[in-house]
Design a protein around this motif. Structure first.
Motif, PDB file in Angstrom:
ATOM      1  N   LEU A   3       0.825  -1.203   0.000  1.00 55.23           N
ATOM      2  CA  LEU A   3       0.000   0.000   0.000  1.00 55.23           C
ATOM      3  C   LEU A   3       0.865   1.262   0.000  1.00 55.23           C
ATOM      4  O   LEU A   3       0.539   2.253  -0.665  1.00 55.23           O
ATOM      5  N   LYS A   4       1.961   1.218   0.727  1.00 51.80           N
ATOM      6  CA  LYS A   4       2.872   2.371   0.715  1.00 51.80           C
ATOM      7  C   LYS A   4       3.428   2.613  -0.680  1.00 51.80           C
ATOM      8  O   LYS A   4       3.570   3.762  -1.126  1.00 51.80           O
ATOM      9  N   ASP A   5       3.725   1.531  -1.372  1.00 47.74           N
ATOM     10  CA  ASP A   5       4.221   1.661  -2.741  1.00 47.74           C
ATOM     11  C   ASP A   5       3.145   2.266  -3.651  1.00 47.74           C
ATOM     12  O   ASP A   5       3.443   3.103  -4.523  1.00 47.74           O
ATOM     13  N   GLU A   6       1.896   1.834  -3.457  1.00 48.27           N
ATOM     14  CA  GLU A   6       0.799   2.363  -4.264  1.00 48.27           C
ATOM     15  C   GLU A   6       0.590   3.852  -3.994  1.00 48.27           C
ATOM     16  O   GLU A   6       0.336   4.636  -4.908  1.00 48.27           O
ATOM     17  N   ILE A   7       0.711   4.239  -2.738  1.00 46.05           N
ATOM     18  CA  ILE A   7       0.552   5.651  -2.377  1.00 46.05           C
ATOM     19  C   ILE A   7       1.663   6.486  -3.013  1.00 46.05           C
ATOM     20  O   ILE A   7       1.417   7.560  -3.574  1.00 46.05           O
ATOM     21  N   ASN A   8       2.888   5.984  -2.942  1.00 49.13           N
ATOM     22  CA  ASN A   8       4.009   6.694  -3.567  1.00 49.13           C
ATOM     23  C   ASN A   8       3.823   6.811  -5.074  1.00 49.13           C
ATOM     24  O   ASN A   8       4.096   7.854  -5.683  1.00 49.13           O
ATOM     25  N   SER A   9       3.335   5.721  -5.672  1.00 52.97           N
ATOM     26  CA  SER A   9       3.102   5.717  -7.115  1.00 52.97           C
ATOM     27  C   SER A   9       1.988   6.693  -7.483  1.00 52.97           C
ATOM     28  O   SER A   9       2.100   7.437  -8.468  1.00 52.97           O
ATOM     29  N   ALA A  10       0.906   6.697  -6.685  1.00 52.72           N
ATOM     30  CA  ALA A  10      -0.218   7.603  -6.950  1.00 52.72           C
ATOM     31  C   ALA A  10       0.231   9.056  -6.850  1.00 52.72           C
ATOM     32  O   ALA A  10      -0.163   9.901  -7.670  1.00 52.72           O
ATOM     33  N   TRP A  11       1.065   9.356  -5.845  1.00 52.71           N
ATOM     34  CA  TRP A  11       1.564  10.727  -5.675  1.00 52.71           C
ATOM     35  C   TRP A  11       2.373  11.146  -6.904  1.00 52.71           C
ATOM     36  O   TRP A  11       2.192  12.245  -7.432  1.00 52.71           O
ATOM     37  N   SER A  12       3.241  10.266  -7.366  1.00 49.65           N
ATOM     38  CA  SER A  12       4.073  10.577  -8.526  1.00 49.65           C
ATOM     39  C   SER A  12       3.236  10.754  -9.785  1.00 49.65           C
ATOM     40  O   SER A  12       3.471  11.670 -10.589  1.00 49.65           O
ATOM     41  N   GLN A  13       2.238   9.883  -9.961  1.00 50.60           N
ATOM     42  CA  GLN A  13       1.392   9.966 -11.147  1.00 50.60           C
ATOM     43  C   GLN A  13       0.555  11.238 -11.140  1.00 50.60           C
ATOM     44  O   GLN A  13       0.407  11.906 -12.171  1.00 50.60           O
ATOM     45  N   HIS A  14       0.013  11.577  -9.980  1.00 53.32           N
ATOM     46  CA  HIS A  14      -0.789  12.799  -9.900  1.00 53.32           C
ATOM     47  C   HIS A  14       0.089  14.028 -10.122  1.00 53.32           C
ATOM     48  O   HIS A  14      -0.309  14.976 -10.817  1.00 53.32           O
ATOM     49  N   SER A  15       1.273  13.998  -9.549  1.00 56.20           N
ATOM     50  CA  SER A  15       2.208  15.108  -9.736  1.00 56.20           C
ATOM     51  C   SER A  15       2.533  15.290 -11.219  1.00 56.20           C
ATOM     52  O   SER A  15       2.547  16.417 -11.730  1.00 56.20           O
ATOM     53  N   SER A  16       2.761  14.182 -11.907  1.00 56.44           N
ATOM     54  CA  SER A  16       3.063  14.253 -13.341  1.00 56.44           C
ATOM     55  C   SER A  16       1.859  14.726 -14.145  1.00 56.44           C
ATOM     56  O   SER A  16       1.998  15.486 -15.107  1.00 56.44           O
TER      57      SER A  16
END
Length: 667
Positions: free
Chosen positions: A436-449
């Motif tokens: 879940l932490k990995d998914e949160i980090n990925s979501a943050w990066s995707q939204h930022s992009s």
């Protein structure tokens, strides 16, 4: 803030109702108002949204398509496709649509397809769907302290909800002449009218009741992500709100066991306590998951609820009456390197403040029906999820919150806090595994992009206003739309953009929206005439008059359910539901072009607005929210770079308005 815009709220005639209608302000702290006419008084008698005649829909489509297609041969090919559709599969689908409509008179023919369209969309909500509207500052400077304003807004929203829940919030009515119809006599006559015929009785006063079915999902409601298609969930017994601060979540019970609102002192104490908490940023805040592709978010949610503690925390967020996002670390008005209005708009639209704070969490829960947003410099806005409604209910809530909070002032600088209240504030906890932490980090990066290339611009134009255009016997909205057409003409070497303008069909039972196709043969001709520059003033003014007349006709038709977009949409939806091949008309390149909205526009008029906006609906398009702020015209423009340059369009827009003014004022 000082610009205006909102998506899918409808044409201006319906938006006037909020300032025209009298309100029965209640002296009871628990109620915003106690109307003599019940909230849903007219619902049974509202007429059904009409289904246009198929031949009229086809003709309207061809008329809207004509200015968009340069190749006459391709246009003639589409005419053949339309005729084939009208005399073949289209006729069969149309007959079935009418039959289904007659069997379901409790709703509109567009309601199910429209809900399904929104809930089946897998695109992330922020920017793509959720708009924002920002409030003006309170007239009393001391009331703009964020803790005071948060508290008063919460109280006013809760008073609104209590009136709504107990059916004493006045029904929405568009009064053609409020002085004659928005009266006690009118309401007495309405109360004597059988509910089945009340709508027709109201017409005798030239007062048009509007559909209020969307209000039922305004509070204690959320969108739940599911694979393939989301669902709307409502929690009628909810009594708490959820606060977001630096990615942390807190709940506070604002309604007691008897159904009454907590006192102003208690609510202010909870707000003050949460605002001043020293908690650091939650770098693993789960809110960023609401920015994801909906299927991906659904997968993550399933992972989350495997842990009972996570499931309970999610339930507390989902069931909250609404969300309150405290951006206590943001003060854009003191930002000197960037335009504070632009930076604030980014924050209100998608939750990313472009300030030098490393890895700031997304302090939002975009699935909630609506969230109140507050920054430390006193700026505030509302961001709302779009599937449950088209903004009519949000607009009323928006206006009522401002009027009530600025006039009643339940919380003031002299209000005392109650220290014991802090024990009633609960911080929600989440147990996150590595996945879940990995998914949160990925979501943050995707939204930022996803938002990194989002470009926001605005313009304030003071030379001409509504009164100016009306004095010249021109529709103000038509001239705004003409200026958009002229601006795009300038930056695209004479091209006509596919243009969407929202119109409300709230005058009908379960009405949603219809499209005003603002790019017309008349606007195309006017653009060409002005561009050439060798025509007389009389000829140019006549072209403005022609644009105004045509736009007024299209707007009226759309509000009366006589557009073509929703009819075609319903026919295409019905074909898919029956398992039929998509009719060739809907795969025609010209039809696809006609629905690739380069300009997505919507107008909003309101004395309490300071700004608002939404994202483009296509990657190479512009999102244009516009309206009137005091005596000026305001436009909010969103686009993605490098595909589009919003500044270029806005500069061309101002130049176009100047050209219109020069023609009208030329001696």
């Amino acid at each position: 803030m000082s610009f205006v815009g909102i998506k899918l709220l409808g044409n201006q005639q319906y938006l006037k109702i909020f300032s025209l209608c009298q309100r029965y302000i209640s002296s009871d702290y628990n109620y915003l108002e106690k109307s003599s006419l019940s909230t849903y008084f007219f619902e049974k008698s509202l007429p059904c949204l009409p289904i246009p005649k198929l031949e009229e829909t086809c003709q309207r489509y061809l008329e809207a398509l004509e200015p968009l297609i340069e190749d006459q041969t391709k246009y003639e090919e589409t005419i053949k496709l339309v005729n084939h559709f009208q005399n073949g599969i289209g006729s069969q689908l149309h007959k079935e649509l009418i039959s289904n409509d007659r069997a379901n008179r409790h709703t509109s023919y567009i309601s199910e397809p429209w809900f399904d369209m929104y809930l089946s969309a897998r695109t992330p909500l922020p920017v793509n769907y959720n708009p924002f509207m920002a409030w003006k500052p309170d007239p009393s400077t001391e009331q703009n302290d964020p803790r005071i304003r948060v508290s008063n807004f919460i109280i006013s929203a809760l008073r609104f909800r209590r009136s709504l829940n107990e059916n004493v919030l006045g029904p929405e009515i568009y009064h053609m002449n409020a002085k004659k119809s928005d009266t006690d006599f009118y309401r007495k006559i309405m109360k004597l009218s059988p509910s089945r015929y009340s709508w027709y009785a109201s017409l005798l006063f030239k007062a048009f009741p509007l559909d209020m079915s969307q209000y039922k999902n305004l509070f204690n409601s959320t969108r739940i992500p599911l694979k393939g298609k989301d669902k709307l969930e409502n929690y009628p017994n909810s009594n708490h709100i959820v606060f977001l601060k630096k990615g942390n979540y807190y709940t506070f019970k604002v309604i007691d066991d008897s159904g009454n609102l907590k006192s102003p002192e208690e609510i202010y104490s909870a707000v003050d306590y949460i605002w001043n908490l020293p908690d650091d940023y939650d770098r693993q805040s789960v809110g960023v998951l609401t920015t994801m592709d909906r299927d991906k978010w659904a997968d993550c949610r399933e992972m989350l609820i495997k842990d009972p503690m996570n499931g309970e925390s999610l339930n507390q967020i989902d069931s909250a009456l609404f969300a309150v996002c405290l951006d206590d670390d943001i003060n854009f008005m003191n930002e000197t390197k960037r335009d504070p209005l632009i930076e604030l708009s980014h924050n209100f639209l998608h939750g990313f403040a472009r300030i030098p704070v490393e890895r700031r969490p997304v302090n939002r829960w975009f699935d909630k029906s609506f969230s109140l947003l507050f920054s430390s410099d006193g700026q505030c806005a509302i961001n709302f999820e779009h599937s449950w409604g088209d903004g009519v209910a949000v607009l009323r809530l928006f206006n009522e919150i401002f009027k009530d909070s600025s006039s009643r002032k339940f919380v003031t600088p002299s209000t005392k806090t109650e220290p014991e209240v802090k024990s009633k504030v609960t911080k929600l906890k989440f147990n996150l595994n590595d996945s879940l932490k990995d998914e949160i980090n990925s979501a943050w990066s995707q939204h930022s992009s996803a938002v990194a290339n989002l470009d926001l611009n605005y313009r304030i134009y003071s030379r001409m206003n509504r009164s100016y255009f009306k004095k010249n016997k021109l529709s103000p909205d038509s001239m705004f739309q003409l200026a958009f057409q002229m601006a795009y003409y300038k930056i695209s070497n004479g091209k006509t953009p596919t243009t969407y303008e929202a119109a409300s069909t709230a005058g009908f039972k379960h009405g949603r929206t219809e499209t005003v196709r603002s790019a017309t043969n008349q606007t195309k001709k006017a653009c060409a005439l002005i561009h050439v520059g060798n025509h007389s003033k009389e000829e140019l003014i006549q072209s403005f008059v022609d644009c105004s007349k045509k736009h007024s006709e299209l707007t009226k038709n759309a509000a009366m359910g006589k557009g073509f977009d929703r009819h075609f949409f319903a026919l295409k939806y019905l074909a898919g539901k029956k398992g039929l091949p998509i009719p060739e008309l809907f795969t025609d390149p010209n039809y696809l072009h006609a629905n690739h909205f380069t300009l997505s526009t919507s107008t909003l008029y309101g004395e309490y607005f300071s700004g608002g906006g939404f994202g483009p609906v296509v990657a190479d398009g512009f999102g244009l929210g516009y309206g009137y702020v005091d005596q000026s015209l305001g436009v909010f423009c969103s686009s993605y770079v490098p595909a589009r340059e919003g500044k270029q369009l806005m500069d061309a827009f101002v130049a176009s308005l100047d050209q219109i003014g020069d023609v009208l004022e030329k001696k």
